[in-house]
Design an enzyme around this catalytic site. Sequence first.
Site, short mmCIF file in Angstrom:
data_model
loop_
_atom_site.label_atom_id
_atom_site.label_comp_id
_atom_site.label_asym_id
_atom_site.label_seq_id
_atom_site.Cartn_x
_atom_site.Cartn_y
_atom_site.Cartn_z
N THR A 290 -4.79 6.79 0.40
CA THR A 290 -6.03 7.02 1.15
C THR A 290 -6.12 6.05 2.32
OG1 THR A 290 -7.24 5.48 -0.30
CG2 THR A 290 -7.30 7.80 -0.89
N GLY A 291 -5.09 5.28 2.52
CA GLY A 291 -5.07 4.33 3.65
C GLY A 291 -4.53 5.00 4.89
N LYS B 119 -4.65 5.36 -12.98
CA LYS B 119 -3.39 4.60 -13.05
C LYS B 119 -3.44 3.34 -12.20
CE LYS B 119 0.68 6.61 -13.20
NZ LYS B 119 1.79 7.50 -12.79
N TYR C 251 -6.54 -11.97 -18.72
CA TYR C 251 -5.50 -12.81 -18.10
C TYR C 251 -6.03 -14.22 -17.86
CZ TYR C 251 -1.39 -9.92 -17.43
OH TYR C 251 -0.24 -9.20 -17.66
N ALA D 26 -11.11 -6.38 -6.46
CA ALA D 26 -12.18 -5.63 -5.80
C ALA D 26 -12.74 -4.67 -6.85
CB ALA D 26 -11.64 -4.86 -4.60
N TYR E 59 -13.11 6.68 -12.06
CA TYR E 59 -13.21 5.49 -11.20
C TYR E 59 -13.92 4.36 -11.93
CZ TYR E 59 -14.58 2.83 -6.96
OH TYR E 59 -14.78 1.86 -6.00
N ASP F 53 0.86 -1.19 0.00
CA ASP F 53 0.00 0.00 0.00
C ASP F 53 0.89 1.24 0.00
OD1 ASP F 53 -1.92 2.08 0.93
OD2 ASP F 53 -3.24 0.38 1.31
N ASN F 54 0.47 2.29 -0.71
CA ASN F 54 1.27 3.53 -0.69
C ASN F 54 0.67 4.57 0.25
OD1 ASN F 54 -0.97 4.32 -2.10
ND2 ASN F 54 0.12 5.29 -3.80
N GLY G 73 0.17 -9.45 -13.05
CA GLY G 73 1.49 -9.99 -13.40
C GLY G 73 2.08 -10.75 -12.22
P1 NAD Z 1 -9.77 2.87 0.95
O1 NAD Z 1 -9.50 4.17 0.28
O2 NAD Z 1 -9.99 2.86 2.41
O3 NAD Z 1 -8.60 1.84 0.63
C1 NAD Z 1 -7.91 1.83 -0.58
C2 NAD Z 1 -6.44 1.55 -0.29
O4 NAD Z 1 -5.70 1.51 -1.52
C3 NAD Z 1 -5.79 2.64 0.57
O5 NAD Z 1 -5.10 2.07 1.66
C4 NAD Z 1 -4.82 3.34 -0.40
O6 NAD Z 1 -3.71 3.92 0.25
C5 NAD Z 1 -4.46 2.19 -1.33
N1 NAD Z 1 -3.95 2.63 -2.63
C6 NAD Z 1 -4.53 3.52 -3.48
N2 NAD Z 1 -3.74 3.69 -4.56
C7 NAD Z 1 -2.66 2.87 -4.40
C8 NAD Z 1 -1.49 2.61 -5.17
N3 NAD Z 1 -1.26 3.20 -6.35
N4 NAD Z 1 -0.58 1.72 -4.68
C9 NAD Z 1 -0.78 1.11 -3.49
N5 NAD Z 1 -1.85 1.32 -2.72
C10 NAD Z 1 -2.79 2.20 -3.17
O7 NAD Z 1 -11.03 2.23 0.19
P2 NAD Z 1 -11.95 0.97 0.59
O8 NAD Z 1 -13.29 1.47 0.86
O9 NAD Z 1 -11.25 0.12 1.57
O10 NAD Z 1 -12.01 0.23 -0.82
C11 NAD Z 1 -11.15 -0.86 -1.10
C12 NAD Z 1 -11.44 -1.41 -2.49
O11 NAD Z 1 -12.80 -1.86 -2.55
C13 NAD Z 1 -11.25 -0.39 -3.61
O12 NAD Z 1 -10.69 -1.05 -4.72
C14 NAD Z 1 -12.66 0.03 -3.93
O13 NAD Z 1 -12.78 0.44 -5.27
C15 NAD Z 1 -13.46 -1.22 -3.64
N6 NAD Z 1 -14.85 -0.88 -3.28
C16 NAD Z 1 -15.16 -0.37 -2.06
C17 NAD Z 1 -16.47 -0.04 -1.77
C18 NAD Z 1 -16.88 0.51 -0.43
O14 NAD Z 1 -18.07 0.78 -0.24
N7 NAD Z 1 -16.01 0.63 0.54
C19 NAD Z 1 -17.47 -0.20 -2.74
C20 NAD Z 1 -17.10 -0.69 -3.99
C21 NAD Z 1 -15.79 -1.04 -4.25
#
Ligand code: NAD
Length: 318
Positions: free
Chosen positions: A39-40, A95, A163, A118, A149, A35-36, A106
């Site tokens: 948004t985490g 991206k 894939y 997800a 998105y 994770d980078n 990959g």
């Molecule tokens: P979140 O923003 O809390 O978590 C996303 C995580 O991805 C964060 O920790 C962020 O730092 C990390 N991240 C983003 N870009 C990155 C990158 N380039 N490299 C490494 N890490 C990266 O969001 P969430 O609610 O936990 O959602 C998680 C996943 O579930 C997402 O893919 C989202 O699209 C999907 N999703 C969530 C919901 C929801 O209601 N929570 C609904 C539909 C889909």
Amino acid sequence: MAQRGRAVVTGGAGFIGSHIVARLLQLGFKVTCVDNLLTGHRENVERFAGEGSYEFVEHDITNYIEVDGKVDYVIHLASPASPLDYLEYPIQTLKVGSLGTHNALGLAKAKGAVFLLASTSEVYGDPAVNPQPEEYWGNVNPVGPRGVYDEAKRFAEAISLAYHRVHGLRVRIARIFNTFGPGMRLRDGRAIPNFITQALENKDITVYGTGEQTRSFCYVDDMVKGMLKLLFSDYVGPVNLGNPEEITIMQLVSEIVEITGSKSRIVHEALPENDPKVRRPDITRARDLLGWEPKVGRREGLSKTVEFFKNKLGAAGD
Ligand code: NAD
Ligand code: UDP
């Protein structure tokens, strides 16, 4: 349910990711979170730091992902997910959905791992059919602000299935509908965190538009169970995961006001462009294939989430 093994979780420091990590560790898996922290939250890393089977790699997965050793599962969650976040980071969102998904695929291919994407109900856009079954192709504005998105996730689904078709990769696609629970950021920007923090602080509750638009909210524990069932299944096509109980945003606000006993006023603000008018999952496929359906009622889930936010606010915020 599960075989033990090692899982790489991209986006494991986020809301759903940290719940998945916790559950995998509980089941006896080794977990590598990549994770980078865009948004985490570092807290979601620190809470597992003492666990021998947990490892954190701070890395932007739009660049090549280096992981040594055997990997059995790649669970790919990395992506901004709150509309506020993906509007702030449109290019990063595109991206990570494209280049990031390519790199995660990959990695899974190189390791012979099962790959879970997800995905999201946003692949249906502003849907013209309600509820949405997996067969529905959606109604997405590719050039609207949410398109970054929606299209990133649609591309992610397409490349994941390519894939599978070309390389025989074992691909699972979870179309996740609105999910909530403890662990969301206070300033996440999505409806439930916004309304709960506004209600607890007796500030104005910001309803966008009339509030007659609908959503169907799933508690995070149910979502994690569904995602893991899907991961350990052998089904390749997309599967809707969500709670089919649909409510208007105004109803959601009333429930939160009641649970918190808030004195907040409701104020209406502009509806964001292309905000879906309805959203509700048809979960027939998940029921039939996985024997899964949500168990936690919305009120119970909201009460637990309110408790979490109370503690967070008490501890001086996010
Ligand atoms: P979140 O923003 O809390 O978590 C996303 C995580 O991805 C964060 O920790 C962020 O730092 C990390 N991240 C983003 N870009 C990155 C990158 N380039 N490299 C490494 N890490 C990266 O969001 P969430 O609610 O936990 O959602 C998680 C996943 O579930 C997402 O893919 C989202 O699209 C999907 N999703 C969530 C919901 C929801 O209601 N929570 C609904 C539909 C889909
Ligand atoms: N919403 C709102 N007030 C807020 C945040 C969101 O009225 O403070 C609305 C938003 O316009 C949408 C619904 O609540 O109609 C759900 O928004 P959220 O951001 O949680 O997720 P979405 O389903 O739109 O991705």
